[in-house]
Design a protein around this motif. Structure first.
Motif, PDB file in Angstrom:
ATOM      1  N   LEU A 155     -39.516  45.487   4.042  1.00 20.99           N
ATOM      2  CA  LEU A 155     -39.540  45.182   2.610  1.00 20.99           C
ATOM      3  C   LEU A 155     -38.194  44.742   2.057  1.00 20.99           C
ATOM      4  O   LEU A 155     -38.107  44.258   0.931  1.00 20.99           O
ATOM      5  CB  LEU A 155     -40.024  46.413   1.831  1.00 20.99           C
ATOM      6  N   LEU A 156     -37.135  44.917   2.854  1.00 23.19           N
ATOM      7  CA  LEU A 156     -35.814  44.523   2.352  1.00 23.19           C
ATOM      8  C   LEU A 156     -35.525  43.077   2.724  1.00 23.19           C
ATOM      9  O   LEU A 156     -34.925  42.788   3.751  1.00 23.19           O
ATOM     10  CB  LEU A 156     -34.728  45.452   2.907  1.00 23.19           C
ATOM     11  N   THR A 157     -35.999  42.182   1.877  1.00 19.75           N
ATOM     12  CA  THR A 157     -35.751  40.757   2.114  1.00 19.75           C
ATOM     13  C   THR A 157     -35.134  40.163   0.855  1.00 19.75           C
ATOM     14  O   THR A 157     -35.375  40.659  -0.247  1.00 19.75           O
ATOM     15  CB  THR A 157     -37.049  39.997   2.429  1.00 19.75           C
ATOM     16  N   PHE A 158     -34.374  39.122   1.062  1.00 16.46           N
ATOM     17  CA  PHE A 158     -33.674  38.517  -0.083  1.00 16.46           C
ATOM     18  C   PHE A 158     -34.500  37.358  -0.633  1.00 16.46           C
ATOM     19  O   PHE A 158     -35.033  36.548   0.123  1.00 16.46           O
ATOM     20  CB  PHE A 158     -32.309  37.991   0.362  1.00 16.46           C
ATOM     21  N   ALA A 159     -34.598  37.323  -1.948  1.00 16.59           N
ATOM     22  CA  ALA A 159     -35.253  36.184  -2.588  1.00 16.59           C
ATOM     23  C   ALA A 159     -34.161  35.176  -2.897  1.00 16.59           C
ATOM     24  O   ALA A 159     -33.191  35.507  -3.589  1.00 16.59           O
ATOM     25  CB  ALA A 159     -35.933  36.634  -3.864  1.00 16.59           C
ATOM     26  N   ASP A 160     -34.296  33.943  -2.383  1.00 13.31           N
ATOM     27  CA  ASP A 160     -33.248  32.944  -2.645  1.00 13.31           C
ATOM     28  C   ASP A 160     -33.634  32.059  -3.821  1.00 13.31           C
ATOM     29  O   ASP A 160     -34.768  31.927  -4.165  1.00 13.31           O
ATOM     30  CB  ASP A 160     -32.994  32.089  -1.409  1.00 13.31           C
TER      31      ASP A 160
END
Ligand code: SAM
Length: 273
Positions: free
Chosen positions: A268-273
């Motif tokens: 769940l720890l993903t970066f939104a660019d």
């Protein structure tokens, strides 16, 4: 000579409470028995909740100083001990602000709603939902998650970011996701987690390191300390984050580097660019 029965000396539970703390509330929550005693389990829980209240008091003070109607969201609330105690200690006296408890289990939400109504805690709200799907109109200034299981702590981080919380207080619980990812790893470091107990410990450690870095990358200042003594809980890492900028590219690069090095990270720890 007949042995004299030794008189057991029990500490007075009420002496361990904060000044002005409601004994009636603790009885309604079954933390104190009807005659005002504490069993070992409730003593442990009370100790944890009061200690967390102490640790996050600066965040609550900030929220009351800066916001007219501050909102604290407690995620994976369980029986909502934490939310009730925070409301009793801080929100009730202020006469403003609200506590929102989010919990997936219907029975726990129902019981908590009843206790809140009986206690006159009108600004305490309960949302029956997975944290990932929870929506709190108006957002949340302070987010807490005490022992939210496995990936629920990551759901709590995502919730805090969605709501642009100023403070996030996490005490992670059991962690299985990253340990499972490490199991079939062919990485040169795999000796670090060769045995199941080492995989569990290393997986939990890597998970929390990545959680801290992820929050830093999102612009939070992060402190990681011991929560309470190991005699009170084995799940003992306290992650306290305060937003102070919008992003931190160096922390993000460190996050990505560790993720690649070990080939694992909370999904769940993903970066939104
Ligand atoms: C170990 S209990 C801790 C409860 C409480 N925070 C405490 O410390 O007393 C974890 C709680 O989180 C709830 N929970 C777990 N995963 C959840 C999720 N994804 N969304 C909402 N609640 C969740 C469980 O139903 C359970 O009540």
């Amino acid at each position: 000579m007949a042995k004299q029965a030794r008189k057991e000396i029990r500490p007075d539970p009420v002496a361990e409470l904060w000044p002005g703390q409601s004994v009636a509330l603790l009885k309604a929550l079954h933390i104190l028995t009807r005659d005002g005693a504490l069993n070992a389990d409730s003593r442990r829980k009370l100790k944890q909740v009061l200690h967390l209240a102490q640790l996050i008091k600066p965040a609550i003070d900030w929220a009351f100083a800066e916001k007219t109607e501050p909102v604290l969201a407690d995620l994976g609330a369980g029986k909502s001990y934490l939310g009730f105690v925070l409301y009793d200690l801080f929100f009730a006296k202020q006469g403003r602000g609200s506590v929102v408890a989010i919990e997936a289990r219907h029975d726990l939400i129902e019981t908590s709603r009843r206790i809140a109504a009986e206690s006159g805690f009108a600004r305490m709200n309960f949302v029956e939902s997975a944290i990932a799907d929870a929506n709190v109109p108006g957002g949340a200034d302070v987010v807490t998650a005490l022992h939210a299981c496995d990936t629920a702590t990551d759901e709590a981080i995502a919730f805090a970011l969605r709501n642009d919380a100023k403070f996030i207080a996490l005490v992670p619980c059991c962690q299985a996701e990253v340990a499972a990812m490490l199991e079939d790893s062919k990485k040169p470091e795999r000796q670090l987690w060769r045995h199941p107990i080492q995989r569990r410990e290393f997986g939990a450690h890597l998970t929390n390191v990545l959680r801290g870095l992820y929050l830093e990358a999102q612009g939070y200042k992060v402190r990681v300390t011991e929560f309470v003594g190991l005699e009170h809980t084995l799940k003992n890492e306290f992650i306290f984050a305060e937003r102070h900028q919008r992003a931190n590219a160096q922390a993000r690069a460190e996050f990505e580097r560790l993720k690649t090095q070990f080939g694992a990270a909370p999904t769940l720890l993903t970066f939104a660019d």
